[in-house]
Design a protein around this motif. Structure first.
Motif, PDB file in Angstrom:
ATOM      1  N   ILE A  65       3.298  -8.380  -7.266  1.00 46.85           N
ATOM      2  CA  ILE A  65       3.252  -7.339  -8.220  1.00 46.85           C
ATOM      3  C   ILE A  65       3.548  -6.030  -7.773  1.00 46.85           C
ATOM      4  CG2 ILE A  65       1.684  -6.415  -9.710  1.00 46.85           C
ATOM      5  CD1 ILE A  65       0.153  -8.923  -9.881  1.00 46.85           C
ATOM      6  N   ALA A  66       2.953  -5.434  -6.524  1.00 47.51           N
ATOM      7  CA  ALA A  66       3.212  -4.198  -6.005  1.00 47.51           C
ATOM      8  C   ALA A  66       4.917  -4.148  -5.660  1.00 47.51           C
ATOM      9  CB  ALA A  66       2.478  -4.211  -4.615  1.00 47.51           C
ATOM     10  N   ARG A  67       5.312  -5.213  -5.072  1.00 47.54           N
ATOM     11  CA  ARG A  67       6.849  -5.100  -4.865  1.00 47.54           C
ATOM     12  C   ARG A  67       7.618  -4.626  -6.403  1.00 47.54           C
ATOM     13  NH1 ARG A  67       8.876  -6.757  -0.102  1.00 47.54           N
ATOM     14  NH2 ARG A  67       7.460  -8.638   0.181  1.00 47.54           N
ATOM     15  N   GLN A  84       6.216  -3.160  -8.715  1.00 50.28           N
ATOM     16  CA  GLN A  84       5.817  -1.792  -9.119  1.00 50.28           C
ATOM     17  C   GLN A  84       6.515  -0.744  -8.464  1.00 50.28           C
ATOM     18  OE1 GLN A  84       1.801  -2.450  -8.280  1.00 50.28           O
ATOM     19  NE2 GLN A  84       1.171  -2.177 -10.397  1.00 50.28           N
ATOM     20  N   ILE A  85       6.944  -0.801  -7.148  1.00 49.95           N
ATOM     21  CA  ILE A  85       7.547   0.128  -6.431  1.00 49.95           C
ATOM     22  C   ILE A  85       9.098   0.026  -6.567  1.00 49.95           C
ATOM     23  CG2 ILE A  85       7.899  -1.375  -3.988  1.00 49.95           C
ATOM     24  CD1 ILE A  85       6.959   2.200  -3.894  1.00 49.95           C
ATOM     25  N   ALA A  86       9.742  -1.162  -6.855  1.00 52.78           N
ATOM     26  CA  ALA A  86      10.932  -1.186  -7.215  1.00 52.78           C
ATOM     27  C   ALA A  86      11.323  -0.818  -8.528  1.00 52.78           C
ATOM     28  CB  ALA A  86      11.338  -2.903  -7.297  1.00 52.78           C
ATOM     29  N   THR A  87      10.321  -0.995  -9.523  1.00 60.11           N
ATOM     30  CA  THR A  87      10.669  -0.374 -10.747  1.00 60.11           C
ATOM     31  C   THR A  87      10.824   1.240 -10.887  1.00 60.11           C
ATOM     32  OG1 THR A  87       9.581  -2.418 -11.768  1.00 60.11           O
ATOM     33  CG2 THR A  87       9.904  -0.366 -13.405  1.00 60.11           C
ATOM     34  N   SER A  88       9.757   1.814  -9.950  1.00 60.39           N
ATOM     35  CA  SER A  88       9.622   3.115  -9.981  1.00 60.39           C
ATOM     36  C   SER A  88      10.863   3.680  -9.430  1.00 60.39           C
ATOM     37  CB  SER A  88       8.270   3.447  -9.305  1.00 60.39           C
ATOM     38  OG  SER A  88       8.202   3.167  -8.052  1.00 60.39           O
ATOM     39  N   THR A 118       2.019  -9.522   9.904  1.00 65.26           N
ATOM     40  CA  THR A 118       1.308  -9.893   8.776  1.00 65.26           C
ATOM     41  C   THR A 118       1.124  -8.675   7.656  1.00 65.26           C
ATOM     42  OG1 THR A 118      -0.240 -11.395   9.964  1.00 65.26           O
ATOM     43  CG2 THR A 118      -0.892 -10.440   8.047  1.00 65.26           C
ATOM     44  N   LEU A 119       1.355  -8.944   6.470  1.00 70.13           N
ATOM     45  CA  LEU A 119       1.487  -7.905   5.552  1.00 70.13           C
ATOM     46  C   LEU A 119      -0.125  -7.133   5.365  1.00 70.13           C
ATOM     47  CD1 LEU A 119       3.806  -9.082   2.690  1.00 70.13           C
ATOM     48  CD2 LEU A 119       4.301  -7.891   4.769  1.00 70.13           C
ATOM     49  N   ASN A 120       0.008  -6.005   5.177  1.00 70.55           N
ATOM     50  CA  ASN A 120      -1.122  -4.953   4.887  1.00 70.55           C
ATOM     51  C   ASN A 120      -1.454  -5.168   3.481  1.00 70.55           C
ATOM     52  OD1 ASN A 120      -3.023  -2.880   4.209  1.00 70.55           O
ATOM     53  ND2 ASN A 120      -1.553  -1.373   5.265  1.00 70.55           N
ATOM     54  N   VAL A 121      -2.122  -6.470   2.995  1.00 71.21           N
ATOM     55  CA  VAL A 121      -2.060  -6.602   1.502  1.00 71.21           C
ATOM     56  C   VAL A 121      -2.930  -5.326   0.692  1.00 71.21           C
ATOM     57  CG1 VAL A 121      -2.771  -8.090  -0.605  1.00 71.21           C
ATOM     58  CG2 VAL A 121      -1.819  -9.072   1.953  1.00 71.21           C
ATOM     59  N   PRO A 122      -4.112  -4.816   1.532  1.00 70.28           N
ATOM     60  CA  PRO A 122      -4.650  -4.002   0.432  1.00 70.28           C
ATOM     61  C   PRO A 122      -3.881  -2.361   0.403  1.00 70.28           C
ATOM     62  CG  PRO A 122      -6.235  -4.415   2.113  1.00 70.28           C
ATOM     63  CD  PRO A 122      -4.795  -5.221   2.345  1.00 70.28           C
ATOM     64  N   GLY A 123      -3.209  -2.102   1.420  1.00 69.99           N
ATOM     65  CA  GLY A 123      -2.178  -1.181   1.562  1.00 69.99           C
ATOM     66  C   GLY A 123      -1.219  -1.507   0.529  1.00 69.99           C
ATOM     67  N   ILE A 124      -0.616  -2.575   0.423  1.00 69.72           N
ATOM     68  CA  ILE A 124       0.696  -2.774  -0.439  1.00 69.72           C
ATOM     69  C   ILE A 124       0.003  -2.564  -1.896  1.00 69.72           C
ATOM     70  CG2 ILE A 124       2.035  -4.690  -1.064  1.00 69.72           C
ATOM     71  CD1 ILE A 124       2.398  -5.408   1.801  1.00 69.72           C
TER      72      ILE A 124
END
Ligand code: PLP
Length: 379
Positions: free
Chosen positions: A50-52, A54-58, A241-247
């Motif tokens: 979802i975050a990816r 959001q950032i791509a769309t923006s 490992t991805l920083n999920v809260p940060g992402i």
């Protein structure tokens, strides 16, 4: 005493809406986004997707073109070192504006010690680059040109579209550092002509330690060699490992501010104009006042005093004498020196950078405090 924060180009507070969305991913939904075999991993992976989006769309990209990093410094390092290693058979010539952030300039200096030829483009007194000079030095073996969209110290917006045309006419690649522009003005990778673009969440009311690098996949497809090796995360470009809260926070902040920077501008521009009017009326000199600049940034010279002395006598105001990243150094800012300011002039300069939580009352108090302190130090 109420402290007034006017250092939003250094960092910003996390917006409550962003924080609320991040919190569950620290404990309830703590899964590793790479764990494919259970619900905990799926939950985390879904949030990352979802975050990816959001950032791509923006920024007008596709989700496959986004690589999550720890912030703009890492994005810039990955872009520059990754291109340098992948394209060194084509050439070893890299160009940057002389007013780039240290994350760019220091990385280039490092590459210089490995045989890369680094050339810097001069800027004028307003911080605008000499585009003829750029045209003349970009060659067939120039593999990368680095140009920021907005300067962190002066707020001046750079002519990235024109720079992109020059860069692409020689089949070179453009890295655009959009760290300060994101959330403040529209940022669209195709409109800008950026092949790589760096951004960082904490500059637009997201959390610290998370950012992204946009890497163009088509026309041209940019190749990067990874700088971190490990578990092949982020399509092998950035293991770890991805920083999920940060992402999640980056995505939420992108949705709030990057997609619609007008909200930021509508809030900050009237306050900035008011601040500039008072400071100019008092005799301060606003840098590049007539140019297109970020709606929140005021770079101002206070003739006759040293800015660090002024900061010391106004403890309720938080602002900067240069960029946050270089203010630990006693040297004058490389940005103002590149713009042709003398050392003495550079030492008189301050940067006030506004944010979404500043109020009209705060700005009024800040301007009278600064003007009174300036007059006291001069007398
Ligand atoms: N580029 C610019 C223009 C900046 O202003 C900054 C931070 O001040 C950076 C890069 C580095 O950003 P980060 O703190 O995310 O590493």
């Amino acid at each position: 005493m109420h402290s007034i924060y006017l250092d939003n180009n250094a960092t910003t507070p996390v917006h409550p809406v962003v924080l609320e969305q991040m919190l569950p991913y620290f404990n309830e939904r703590f899964g590793n986004a790479s764990s494919k075999l259970h619900r905990f991993g799926w939950q985390a992976d879904e949030a990352v997707q979802i975050a990816r989006e959001q950032i791509a769309t923006s920024i007008g990209s596709s989700t496959q073109e986004i690589v999550f990093t720890s912030g703009a410094t890492e994005s810039i390092n990955l872009a520059i070192k990754g291109v340098a290693q992948a394209y060194q058979n084509k050439g070893k010539h890299i160009v940057a504006l002389s007013t780039e952030h240290k994350a760019v300039l220091d990385t280039l200096e490092f590459l210089g010690s490995f045989g890369f030829e680094i050339e810097l483009v001069p800027v004028n007194r307003d911080g605008l680059p000499d585009l003829n000079y750029l045209s003349n030095i970009v060659r067939n073996d120039t593999i990368l040109v680095c140009a920021m969209l907005a300067n962190n110290e002066t707020g001046v917006i750079l002519p990235i579209k024109e720079i992109a045309q020059i860069v692409h006419s020689k089949n070179s690649l453009l890295l655009c550092d959009a760290t300060q522009a994101c959330g403040k003005i529209p940022v669209n990778v195709d409109e800008l002509g950026a092949d790589l673009l760096a951004l960082s969440a904490h500059k637009f009311n997201g959390p610290k330690g998370i950012g992204a690098l946009y890497v163009r996949r088509k026309k041209p497809r940019v190749t990067l060699l990874p700088q971190l090796h490990g578990g092949q995360h982020e399509s092998g470009l950035r293991s770890g490992t991805l920083n999920v809260p940060g992402i999640v926070g980056l995505g939420a902040a992108a949705k709030l501010f990057l997609t619609n920077p007008n909200n930021f501008s509508e809030h900050c521009l009237p306050l900035r104009n008011e601040l500039e009017k008072s400071l100019s009326n008092a005799g301060c000199k606003i840098t590049a006042q007539t140019l297109e600049r970020l709606p929140n940034t005021v770079h101002v010279l206070l003739p006759g005093i040293k800015a660090d002395r002024l900061i010391a006598i106004v403890p309720n105001l938080a602002f900067s004498t240069g960029s946050a990243c270089s203010s630990a150094l006693a040297a004058p800012s490389h940005v103002t020196l590149a713009m042709g300011f003398t050392e003495a002039e550079s030492y008189t300069s301050i940067r006030l950078s506004l944010g979404i939580f500043n109020t009209k009352e705060e700005i009024k108090q800040a301007e009278s405090t600064i003007i009174a302190a300036w007059e006291k130090l001069r007398s």
